[in-house]
Write a protein that holds these residues in place. Structure first.
Motif, PDB file in Angstrom:
ATOM      1  N   UNK A  33      -0.809 -30.759 -10.142  1.00  0.00           N
ATOM      2  CA  UNK A  33      -1.083 -31.606  -8.970  1.00  0.00           C
ATOM      3  C   UNK A  33      -2.554 -31.555  -8.591  1.00  0.00           C
ATOM      4  N   UNK A  34      -3.141 -30.360  -8.606  1.00  0.00           N
ATOM      5  CA  UNK A  34      -4.560 -30.227  -8.291  1.00  0.00           C
ATOM      6  C   UNK A  34      -5.441 -30.944  -9.298  1.00  0.00           C
ATOM      7  N   UNK A  35      -5.029 -30.929 -10.568  1.00  0.00           N
ATOM      8  CA  UNK A  35      -5.787 -31.619 -11.614  1.00  0.00           C
ATOM      9  C   UNK A  35      -5.758 -33.124 -11.399  1.00  0.00           C
ATOM     10  N   UNK A  51      -4.098 -21.222  -8.783  1.00  0.00           N
ATOM     11  CA  UNK A  51      -4.845 -20.125  -9.382  1.00  0.00           C
ATOM     12  C   UNK A  51      -4.327 -18.776  -8.897  1.00  0.00           C
ATOM     13  N   UNK A  52      -4.080 -18.672  -7.604  1.00  0.00           N
ATOM     14  CA  UNK A  52      -3.561 -17.416  -7.042  1.00  0.00           C
ATOM     15  C   UNK A  52      -2.188 -17.096  -7.622  1.00  0.00           C
ATOM     16  N   UNK A  53      -1.295 -18.093  -7.634  1.00  0.00           N
ATOM     17  CA  UNK A  53       0.038 -17.858  -8.191  1.00  0.00           C
ATOM     18  C   UNK A  53      -0.035 -17.541  -9.683  1.00  0.00           C
ATOM     19  N   UNK A  54      -0.962 -18.161 -10.391  1.00  0.00           N
ATOM     20  CA  UNK A  54      -1.122 -17.885 -11.816  1.00  0.00           C
ATOM     21  C   UNK A  54      -1.580 -16.464 -12.070  1.00  0.00           C
ATOM     22  N   UNK A  55      -2.509 -15.982 -11.262  1.00  0.00           N
ATOM     23  CA  UNK A  55      -2.979 -14.609 -11.417  1.00  0.00           C
ATOM     24  C   UNK A  55      -1.860 -13.630 -11.106  1.00  0.00           C
ATOM     25  N   UNK A  56      -1.087 -13.917 -10.059  1.00  0.00           N
ATOM     26  CA  UNK A  56       0.063 -13.057  -9.745  1.00  0.00           C
ATOM     27  C   UNK A  56       1.065 -13.083 -10.895  1.00  0.00           C
ATOM     28  N   UNK A  57       1.288 -14.254 -11.483  1.00  0.00           N
ATOM     29  CA  UNK A  57       2.202 -14.369 -12.618  1.00  0.00           C
ATOM     30  C   UNK A  57       1.704 -13.609 -13.833  1.00  0.00           C
ATOM     31  N   UNK A  58       0.395 -13.631 -14.075  1.00  0.00           N
ATOM     32  CA  UNK A  58      -0.164 -12.879 -15.200  1.00  0.00           C
ATOM     33  C   UNK A  58      -0.011 -11.386 -14.971  1.00  0.00           C
ATOM     34  N   UNK A  59      -0.261 -10.951 -13.731  1.00  0.00           N
ATOM     35  CA  UNK A  59      -0.112  -9.525 -13.417  1.00  0.00           C
ATOM     36  C   UNK A  59       1.341  -9.082 -13.589  1.00  0.00           C
ATOM     37  N   UNK A  60       2.280  -9.960 -13.226  1.00  0.00           N
ATOM     38  CA  UNK A  60       3.704  -9.631 -13.372  1.00  0.00           C
ATOM     39  C   UNK A  60       4.225  -9.900 -14.784  1.00  0.00           C
ATOM     40  N   UNK A  61       3.315 -10.264 -15.689  1.00  0.00           N
ATOM     41  CA  UNK A  61       3.651 -10.510 -17.100  1.00  0.00           C
ATOM     42  C   UNK A  61       4.738 -11.565 -17.252  1.00  0.00           C
ATOM     43  N   UNK A  68      -1.087 -20.946 -18.533  1.00  0.00           N
ATOM     44  CA  UNK A  68      -1.308 -22.390 -18.480  1.00  0.00           C
ATOM     45  C   UNK A  68      -1.609 -22.876 -17.082  1.00  0.00           C
ATOM     46  N   UNK A  69      -0.867 -22.378 -16.091  1.00  0.00           N
ATOM     47  CA  UNK A  69      -1.116 -22.759 -14.705  1.00  0.00           C
ATOM     48  C   UNK A  69      -2.481 -22.317 -14.219  1.00  0.00           C
ATOM     49  N   UNK A  70      -2.909 -21.125 -14.652  1.00  0.00           N
ATOM     50  CA  UNK A  70      -4.223 -20.626 -14.259  1.00  0.00           C
ATOM     51  C   UNK A  70      -5.335 -21.481 -14.865  1.00  0.00           C
ATOM     52  N   UNK A  71      -5.193 -21.826 -16.134  1.00  0.00           N
ATOM     53  CA  UNK A  71      -6.211 -22.640 -16.808  1.00  0.00           C
ATOM     54  C   UNK A  71      -6.293 -24.031 -16.184  1.00  0.00           C
ATOM     55  N   UNK A  72      -5.144 -24.665 -15.974  1.00  0.00           N
ATOM     56  CA  UNK A  72      -5.141 -26.009 -15.390  1.00  0.00           C
ATOM     57  C   UNK A  72      -5.663 -25.971 -13.954  1.00  0.00           C
ATOM     58  N   UNK A  73      -5.361 -24.911 -13.221  1.00  0.00           N
ATOM     59  CA  UNK A  73      -5.876 -24.779 -11.852  1.00  0.00           C
ATOM     60  C   UNK A  73      -7.394 -24.647 -11.845  1.00  0.00           C
ATOM     61  N   UNK A  74      -7.940 -23.880 -12.795  1.00  0.00           N
ATOM     62  CA  UNK A  74      -9.405 -23.755 -12.888  1.00  0.00           C
ATOM     63  C   UNK A  74     -10.043 -25.099 -13.214  1.00  0.00           C
ATOM     64  N   UNK A  75      -9.432 -25.841 -14.126  1.00  0.00           N
ATOM     65  CA  UNK A  75      -9.955 -27.173 -14.458  1.00  0.00           C
ATOM     66  C   UNK A  75      -9.867 -28.091 -13.242  1.00  0.00           C
ATOM     67  N   UNK A  76      -8.768 -27.992 -12.479  1.00  0.00           N
ATOM     68  CA  UNK A  76      -8.624 -28.802 -11.267  1.00  0.00           C
ATOM     69  C   UNK A  76      -9.678 -28.486 -10.226  1.00  0.00           C
ATOM     70  N   UNK A  77     -10.012 -27.203 -10.075  1.00  0.00           N
ATOM     71  CA  UNK A  77     -11.062 -26.811  -9.129  1.00  0.00           C
ATOM     72  C   UNK A  77     -12.405 -27.379  -9.578  1.00  0.00           C
ATOM     73  N   UNK A  78     -12.708 -27.244 -10.867  1.00  0.00           N
ATOM     74  CA  UNK A  78     -13.977 -27.777 -11.379  1.00  0.00           C
ATOM     75  C   UNK A  78     -14.057 -29.295 -11.233  1.00  0.00           C
ATOM     76  N   UNK A  79     -12.947 -29.962 -11.498  1.00  0.00           N
ATOM     77  CA  UNK A  79     -12.915 -31.420 -11.355  1.00  0.00           C
ATOM     78  C   UNK A  79     -13.120 -31.835  -9.898  1.00  0.00           C
TER      79      UNK A  79
END
Length: 104
Positions: A33-35, A51-61, A68-79
């Motif tokens: 959605x952010x993208x 991005x926050x939820x993605x980092x929490x998801x990565x930490x929780x493995x 994927x959510x973290x990468x797309x969120x970063x691209x959305x922020x840059x866009x």
């Protein structure tokens, strides 16, 4: 009797397994959605939450969805930042510039 006990444990295991990917799924959805709303300033808060939820998801493995959510969120922020910096946060800025300068 023993069969009921086994079914109860299986249901409990399935319930925990289904809710395991909550942060990853939320990250991916908010990132997408952010993208797609990156040309609006609405893209930044959605992508930040993704991005926050993605980092929490990565930490929780929680796997690839979180990455994927973290990468797309970063691209959305840059866009979103690109549109804010170069188009003053107005999605119709480019069209307005074309109309007012009578480029057509």
């Amino acid at each position: 009797m023993e069969n009921k006990h086994t079914n109860h444990n299986e249901n409990k295991h399935n319930k925990n397994n289904n809710s395991r990917f909550g942060f990853s799924t939320a990250s991916l959805i908010l990132g997408i959605l952010g993208f797609f709303l990156g040309y609006l300033t609405l893209g930044i808060p959605l992508s930040l939450l993704g991005l926050i939820f993605g980092i929490v998801g990565i930490v929780k493995k929680q796997g690839g969805l979180a990455i994927g959510g973290t990468v797309i969120s970063c691209i959305g922020i840059l866009l979103s930042l690109f549109f804010i910096i170069f188009f003053n946060g107005d999605p119709y800025y480019f069209i307005n510039q074309l109309i007012t300068k009578k480029i057509f």
